[in-house]
Write a protein that holds these residues in place. Structure first.
Motif, short mmCIF file in Angstrom:
data_model
loop_
_atom_site.label_atom_id
_atom_site.label_comp_id
_atom_site.label_asym_id
_atom_site.label_seq_id
_atom_site.Cartn_x
_atom_site.Cartn_y
_atom_site.Cartn_z
N ALA A 56 4.83 -0.69 2.75
CA ALA A 56 5.21 -2.03 2.30
C ALA A 56 3.99 -2.89 2.02
O ALA A 56 3.97 -3.68 1.07
CB ALA A 56 6.11 -2.69 3.33
N ARG A 57 2.96 -2.75 2.83
CA ARG A 57 1.77 -3.60 2.65
C ARG A 57 1.12 -3.33 1.29
O ARG A 57 0.82 -4.26 0.54
CB ARG A 57 0.79 -3.32 3.78
CG ARG A 57 -0.49 -4.13 3.70
CD ARG A 57 -1.55 -3.51 4.61
NE ARG A 57 -2.78 -4.26 4.55
CZ ARG A 57 -3.20 -5.08 5.52
NH1 ARG A 57 -2.49 -5.26 6.59
NH2 ARG A 57 -4.34 -5.72 5.39
N ASP A 58 0.91 -2.04 0.99
CA ASP A 58 0.26 -1.71 -0.28
C ASP A 58 1.09 -2.19 -1.47
O ASP A 58 0.56 -2.70 -2.46
CB ASP A 58 0.06 -0.19 -0.40
CG ASP A 58 -1.05 0.30 0.52
OD1 ASP A 58 -1.77 -0.55 1.07
OD2 ASP A 58 -1.18 1.52 0.69
N LEU A 59 2.40 -2.01 -1.37
CA LEU A 59 3.26 -2.39 -2.49
C LEU A 59 3.31 -3.91 -2.65
O LEU A 59 3.37 -4.43 -3.77
CB LEU A 59 4.66 -1.82 -2.30
CG LEU A 59 4.71 -0.30 -2.55
CD1 LEU A 59 5.98 0.31 -1.99
CD2 LEU A 59 4.62 -0.02 -4.05
N THR A 60 3.25 -4.62 -1.54
CA THR A 60 3.23 -6.09 -1.62
C THR A 60 1.94 -6.54 -2.32
O THR A 60 1.95 -7.41 -3.20
CB THR A 60 3.29 -6.70 -0.20
OG1 THR A 60 4.42 -6.16 0.46
CG2 THR A 60 3.42 -8.21 -0.27
N GLN A 61 0.86 -5.92 -1.93
CA GLN A 61 -0.43 -6.25 -2.55
C GLN A 61 -0.39 -5.95 -4.05
O GLN A 61 -0.82 -6.77 -4.87
CB GLN A 61 -1.52 -5.43 -1.87
CG GLN A 61 -2.90 -5.97 -2.05
CD GLN A 61 -3.85 -5.33 -1.04
OE1 GLN A 61 -3.69 -5.51 0.17
NE2 GLN A 61 -4.80 -4.58 -1.52
#
Lengths: 168, 439
Positions: free
Chosen positions: A23-28
């Motif tokens: 989720a973190r990478d995709l949010t970024q």
């Protein structure tokens, strides 16, 4: 600041669709894409919906790519979770058991089924909002919602599908 | 186990707590990424859109708390398949390779940007026509029709493509004529090729539509060529022969719309009030769909034929405001209702006034609210503005204490909207009979 306003929501959208691990990478990626394409946004008031569509599309692309890669599911990575849990409460164990049944079923769903279930039930978006984020017609979104729900029902041994919980 | 456990599971997925440094890491990532498309975008959009773009850039500046940055300059030239003269203005190639001279001719080209091929674009030669019966082409002009379909394999750089890529030129390399004005009935069968970015910023792939070149009859003796030159490129990519000198087709007579045929109403057990007798409308509702307008003021949920099309939020229009029996494309003005739309629903602060002649005023209850079903015809010359063959049919649903004081929800179709007027009326009857309004 716009990032502060929307980061948590986008993170949860990504977690609902692809899982917390990515989720973190995709949010970024969502915000970087929004930044580079911001001049295309003619209606600044439409920013929220536009950002949501970017995030959902990033998640869809990630899922397509992960299917090609044969990425292990989050359940595979956390096998034996229930065995490691202390026997504190029946409800808690029941929830874990449900999760163990539901996780592989959820990951077997089509990309759009995952997304519509995550957005509608997970995030609490209306059908219309979820359909908009997925750029689907409302009727199509409802159809995928119901078919996805039925797969999950079967996974936990519900033989007869009750009436859909959300009608409109 | 129950549905509750499924919902609980799905909520738990979405209930993940973001890491503490999420915002900081996003800002770092943004700062490392130049907003490279902005400097390309601005020169090619209309003034109003440029203002909106500028506003967006200001928002972007706020996003990272610093002034806007300018990306790298554009590449000097694409790796084009066919090019012509070195000047910026389109000039015909001395040996145009592909041709679109005969109706049905089809050419597939590389869709090209500053980095080379980004997809394909297929052109199909349509007819030369003398005009359209809606009067959208003046009698001293004729029309060359070309269908265009872009299929993207990646996003073009810059992300701009569509109608502005194409220019019709004469033997001297100078542009000839214009494109047919939008808004006429001809667009129902020939939706115009739109452009991206356009009225709605959703990447459309494939993007398909018609180039309708309005050519002065005086140019019928000229060899005409079609130039493909994306606005980001300094030179044409391809120049194609489109028309050889020959007489233009005869002008097309303008056909005024006729008054609609009378209809009859029937009582149906599934509907709370009478509806227009229409087997076609009944059949359409055999496979229903539904949509929701979630607007804070004047929300509604309606059931409509699955074969029809509605809208997501576009411009000033909330979702579920437009209804069309055919696919439609949004024009450059997102607030303008496309010609394919059969009827619209809208929230009105006050009453829906009219100068035309009222033919029908029928009090009803719609969605639990007091309402009026109405029909009008044009009263031009008698205080109205519309010609007598023009008709309008709809429902005004009262949300406030009185219809005059408003607010109201009004659904309306007219004879100059898309689709077939009497079928639109019959479908609208059924939609209104099934509409849900929040209490």
């Amino acid at each position: 600041m716009l990032v502060e306003q929307h980061a948590t929501e986008m993170y949860r959208v990504a977690a609902a669709i692809v899982g917390e691990a990515d989720a973190r990478d995709l949010t970024q990626e969502t915000f970087v894409t929004a930044w580079t394409q911001l001049p295309r946004l003619r209606e600044p008031a439409a920013f929220s919906g536009w950002l949501r569509r970017i995030c959902v599309n990033r998640c869809r692309n990630w899922l397509r790519a992960s299917k090609r890669r044969g990425r292990p599911s989050s359940l595979d990575m956390d096998d034996g979770l229930a065995n490691r849990l202390p026997d504190r409460s029946h409800d808690f164990r029941g929830a874990v058991e449900a999760r163990m049944l539901l996780e592989p079923a959820f990951e077997s769903l089509s990309i759009d089924q995952r997304a519509i279930l995550g957005l509608h039930y997970g995030m609490g978006y209306s059908i219309s909002e979820a359909a908009d984020a997925l750029e689907l017609r409302v009727g199509t979104a409802k159809s995928r919602l119901n078919s996805g729900l039925n797969v999950l029902r079967q996974a936990i041994g519900m033989t007869e599908a009750p009436q859909p919980r959300v009608v409109r | 186990m129950t549905d509750d456990q499924i919902v609980e599971y799905l909520r738990s997925r979405a209930g993940a707590q973001p890491p503490m440094d999420l915002v900081g890491s996003i800002v770092d990532a943004i700062e490392a990424e130049p907003q490279r498309r902005r400097s390309w975008f601005t020169p090619f959009v209309p003034a109003a859109a440029a203002v909106a773009a500028a506003a967006a850039v200001l928002v972007a500046a706020l996003l990272v708390g610093q002034g806007p940055r300018v990306g790298p300059p554009p590449a000097s030239s694409p790796t084009a398949a066919v090019t012509s003269g070195p000047t910026a203005s389109p000039a015909p190639s001395p040996t145009p390779v592909p041709t679109l001279l005969v109706p049905g001719d089809e050419v597939t080209l590389d869709a090209t940007d500053t980095d080379g091929r980004w997809g394909s674009v297929t052109l199909t030669r349509g007819e030369d026509v003398g005009g359209y019966d809606d009067g959208s082409v003046p009698p001293d002009s004729f029309v060359i029709e070309v269908n265009v379909e872009y299929v993207a394999e990646r996003e073009p750089t810059p992300l701009e493509f569509g109608a502005p890529d194409w220019t019709l030129v004469g033997a001297d390399g100078q542009p000839v004529g214009d494109v047919v004005a939008s808004g006429g009935r001809h667009e129902i069968a020939r939706p115009a090729l739109s452009s991206y970015p356009g009225a709605i910023d959703i990447f459309t792939n494939p993007l398909q539509g018609w180039l309708l070149f309005e050519v002065p009859r005086a140019a019928e003796g000229e060899a005409l060529q079609l130039v493909y030159q994306p606005s980001s490129l300094a030179e044409p990519v391809v120049v194609m022969a489109l028309r050889e000198p020959r007489p233009a087709p005869d002008a097309v007579a303008v056909v005024d719309p006729q008054p609609p045929e009378p209809v009859t109403y029937v009582e149906r057990s599934e509907y709370p009030f009478s509806v227009i007798d229409s087997a076609e409308a009944d059949a359409l509702f055999d496979v229903p769909d539904s949509c929701e307008n979630p607007a804070a003021d004047g929300a509604w949920t309606v059931t409509y034929p699955d074969a029809w099309f509605s809208n997501t939020e576009i411009g000033v229009w909330p979702a579920c405001s437009w209804f069309s029996p055919t696919f439609y494309a949004v024009g450059d003005d997102p607030d303008a209702v496309p010609p394919q739309i059969a009827f619209v629903g809208q929230y009105m602060e006050g009453d829906s006034g009219s100068f035309e002649e009222r033919l029908l005023t029928e009090p009803l209850t719609v969605g639990g609210n007091p309402a009026v079903r109405f029909e009008e015809r044009g009263a031009q010359g008698q205080g109205g503005t519309m010609p007598p063959e023009w008709h309008s049919y709809g429902y005004q649903i009262q949300l406030g204490g009185t219809p005059e004081g408003g607010p109201n929800i009004v659904f309306r179709t007219t004879t100059d909207m898309g689709g077939e007027y009497n079928l639109n009326k019959a479908v609208l009857d059924r939609i209104m009979a099934l509409i849900d309004l929040p209490e």
